[in-house]
Design a protein around this motif. Structure first.
Motif, PDB file in Angstrom:
ATOM      1  N   LYS A 134      43.007  48.447  43.392  1.00 37.15           N
ATOM      2  CA  LYS A 134      42.556  49.807  43.069  1.00 37.15           C
ATOM      3  C   LYS A 134      43.714  50.670  42.578  1.00 37.15           C
ATOM      4  CE  LYS A 134      40.156  53.871  44.861  1.00 37.15           C
ATOM      5  NZ  LYS A 134      39.217  53.918  43.732  1.00 37.15           N
ATOM      6  N   THR A 141      39.306  47.047  37.832  1.00 34.65           N
ATOM      7  CA  THR A 141      39.126  46.638  39.222  1.00 34.65           C
ATOM      8  C   THR A 141      38.152  45.481  39.369  1.00 34.65           C
ATOM      9  OG1 THR A 141      39.600  48.877  39.990  1.00 34.65           O
ATOM     10  CG2 THR A 141      38.446  47.426  41.520  1.00 34.65           C
ATOM     11  N   SER A 142      36.967  45.601  38.749  1.00 37.54           N
ATOM     12  CA  SER A 142      35.942  44.569  38.938  1.00 37.54           C
ATOM     13  C   SER A 142      36.379  43.229  38.364  1.00 37.54           C
ATOM     14  CB  SER A 142      34.618  45.010  38.304  1.00 37.54           C
ATOM     15  OG  SER A 142      34.791  45.286  36.923  1.00 37.54           O
ATOM     16  N   VAL A 145      39.028  41.745  40.737  1.00 36.69           N
ATOM     17  CA  VAL A 145      38.379  41.283  41.969  1.00 36.69           C
ATOM     18  C   VAL A 145      37.594  40.003  41.705  1.00 36.69           C
ATOM     19  CG1 VAL A 145      36.572  41.828  43.643  1.00 36.69           C
ATOM     20  CG2 VAL A 145      38.303  43.529  43.104  1.00 36.69           C
ATOM     21  N   SER A 274      31.692  40.172  38.016  1.00 39.97           N
ATOM     22  CA  SER A 274      32.788  41.110  37.710  1.00 39.97           C
ATOM     23  C   SER A 274      32.598  41.735  36.337  1.00 39.97           C
ATOM     24  CB  SER A 274      34.129  40.377  37.781  1.00 39.97           C
ATOM     25  OG  SER A 274      34.243  39.406  36.752  1.00 39.97           O
ATOM     26  N   LYS A 278      30.994  46.322  35.463  1.00 36.18           N
ATOM     27  CA  LYS A 278      31.556  47.310  34.538  1.00 36.18           C
ATOM     28  C   LYS A 278      30.483  47.939  33.660  1.00 36.18           C
ATOM     29  CE  LYS A 278      35.425  46.474  32.529  1.00 36.18           C
ATOM     30  NZ  LYS A 278      36.501  45.877  31.693  1.00 36.18           N
ATOM     31  N   THR A 325      30.694  41.896  44.716  1.00 34.03           N
ATOM     32  CA  THR A 325      30.153  43.252  44.830  1.00 34.03           C
ATOM     33  C   THR A 325      30.726  43.959  46.055  1.00 34.03           C
ATOM     34  OG1 THR A 325      28.094  42.511  43.778  1.00 34.03           O
ATOM     35  CG2 THR A 325      28.044  44.631  44.903  1.00 34.03           C
ATOM     36  N   THR A 328      34.438  44.803  45.528  1.00 35.75           N
ATOM     37  CA  THR A 328      34.571  45.889  44.564  1.00 35.75           C
ATOM     38  C   THR A 328      34.171  47.222  45.187  1.00 35.75           C
ATOM     39  OG1 THR A 328      34.069  44.339  42.765  1.00 35.75           O
ATOM     40  CG2 THR A 328      33.930  46.678  42.253  1.00 35.75           C
TER      41      THR A 328
END
Length: 400
Positions: A134, A141-142, A145, A274, A278, A325, A328
């Motif tokens: 983060k 980020t997604s 991750v 991921s 977005k 999920t 994230t």
């Protein structure tokens, strides 16, 4: 004009290289967060015979890492404030490396101490990778991750698959299967070492704002329950599916192949989710879909076990989507990386605490009722509840 533009270009290039090296370091950390655990199961019988462990002691040894995850996760945010993310993660890798070496030493005390060190190191790293992403990959980020979760799942599957063949090499037996992960931990430490000299590592920052504890936040509890319920289903199926398959007339080799498919499709789901995150304004729909996939998978195992491969593919897809999920959401529901650390610690404490209890209660229900229908019915209820909490957690808001 040239002299003014060159430094800027160099700075951008340097920043790009730093981010790439940081991402590689994160993926190497991810590679160490499951394999030292999944490599134990295939050689657990050898370990049990070597030390003369009772069945109860062997079961505790297998469950100990998850219990440590639950107990140690809330301490990780304190390490962030005291040492900084980079130093705390390096310390976690040191614990994992030392634990792998000590556990494979052949001594009885080393077996338990090594497992304790491995579990503690993994617990800390589990929590701290999300706030690091983060902070340093705020716009990706997604994706980060997803790569992190996929790497973790892929190396975990390799750990399961390589353990038995490695135990046949030379005269080291199970010691080589469990000790070889020391090499991977050392590789991660070497790659992570330069990060300790970065500007962010040298300046340990304090939270800029003080709000109420995430433990008092409704959205934090919703994210945590989402994490907990998907963990219960995932680890229960990992531990008990071979026994479920045997009761349905499916051979051990076939059941093992089905479990590999269950974990392999989760890796694909990690990466695809991921990308999907977005494109969505919030995560309600995604939480519902991944929970629905698990509901379909568990329902199939309950009512049509002869088609277990199909149902495990559904459940594995849902599990992979759920993991990305959840991880994230630890970042998205937090205002800064300090709060993300606290939310990650809370979510993984509750998640792995309930996750460790799932296989135990499934075994107890099977022993009580003499059938796998009762445990699967309970898992079905858990999957439905997951959908409820996933939709609530998917709303676009902060923990406090």
């Amino acid at each position: 004009m040239v002299s003014m533009t060159t430094p800027s270009a160099a700075t951008r290039a340097g920043h790009s290289v730093f981010n790439v090296s940081l991402l590689i370091g994160i993926l190497l950390i991810a590679a160490n967060l499951r394999a030292p655990i999944t490599s134990l199961g295939p050689v657990l019988t050898e370990v049990q015979q070597f030390f003369g462990l009772t069945t109860a002691a062997a079961g505790l040894l297998n469950a100990l890492p998850l219990l440590i995850f639950a107990c140690a996760s809330p301490l990780a945010p304190w390490l962030t404030r005291s040492l900084g993310l980079e130093r705390a993660l390096f310390g976690a890798l040191c614990l994992i490396a030392a634990g792998c070496l000590i556990r494979s030493s052949g001594s009885y005390s080393g077996l338990w101490l090594g497992t304790l060190l491995i579990g503690t190191g993994i617990a800390v790293a589990n929590v701290l990778v999300v706030p690091l992403v983060k902070r340093d990959f705020a716009h990706h980020t997604s994706l980060c991750v997803g790569l992190y979760a996929a790497t973790m799942a892929l190396i975990a599957a390799l750990g399961s698959g390589l353990a038995a063949p490695l135990s046949k090499i030379g005269g080291y037996a199970w010691k080589l299967s469990l000790g070889v992960w020391f090499v991977l931990a050392m590789a991660a430490m070497l790659c992570w070492w330069p990060q300790l000299k970065s500007s962010s590592a040298l300046a340990v920052s304090q939270p800029e704002r003080k709000g109420r504890s995430v433990w008092l936040s409704p959205i934090a509890w919703q994210v945590s329950m989402f994490m907990a319920l998907q963990t219960v289903v995932f680890y229960t199926l990992i531990d008990w599916f071979p026994a479920m398959a045997a009761s349905a007339g499916i051979g051990a080799a076939q059941a093992g192949a089905y479990l590999f498919a269950y974990q392999a499709i989760a890796v694909v789901a990690n990466l695809s989710t991921s990308v999907a995150i977005k494109r969505l304004s919030d995560q309600r729909l995604l939480g519902f879909i991944c929970s629905l996939a698990i509901v379909v998978g568990v329902s199939g195992l309950l009512y049509a076990p002869s088609q277990s491969l199909v149902w495990l593919l559904f459940a594995g897809t849902g599990a992979g989507m759920s993991m990305v999920t959840c991880l994230t959401l630890f970042g998205l529901r937090a205002r800064d990386h300090h709060q993300a650390s606290a939310l990650s610690g809370m979510g993984q404490c509750i998640g792995y605490g309930l996750g460790a209890s799932g296989p135990f209660f499934a075994g107890w229900l099977h022993e009580t009722w003499g059938s796998w229908k009762a445990p699967l019915a309970v898992l079905l209820v858990a999957a439905c509840l997951q959908g409820f909490f996933a939709v609530l957690a998917g709303r676009d808001r902060f923990a406090n």
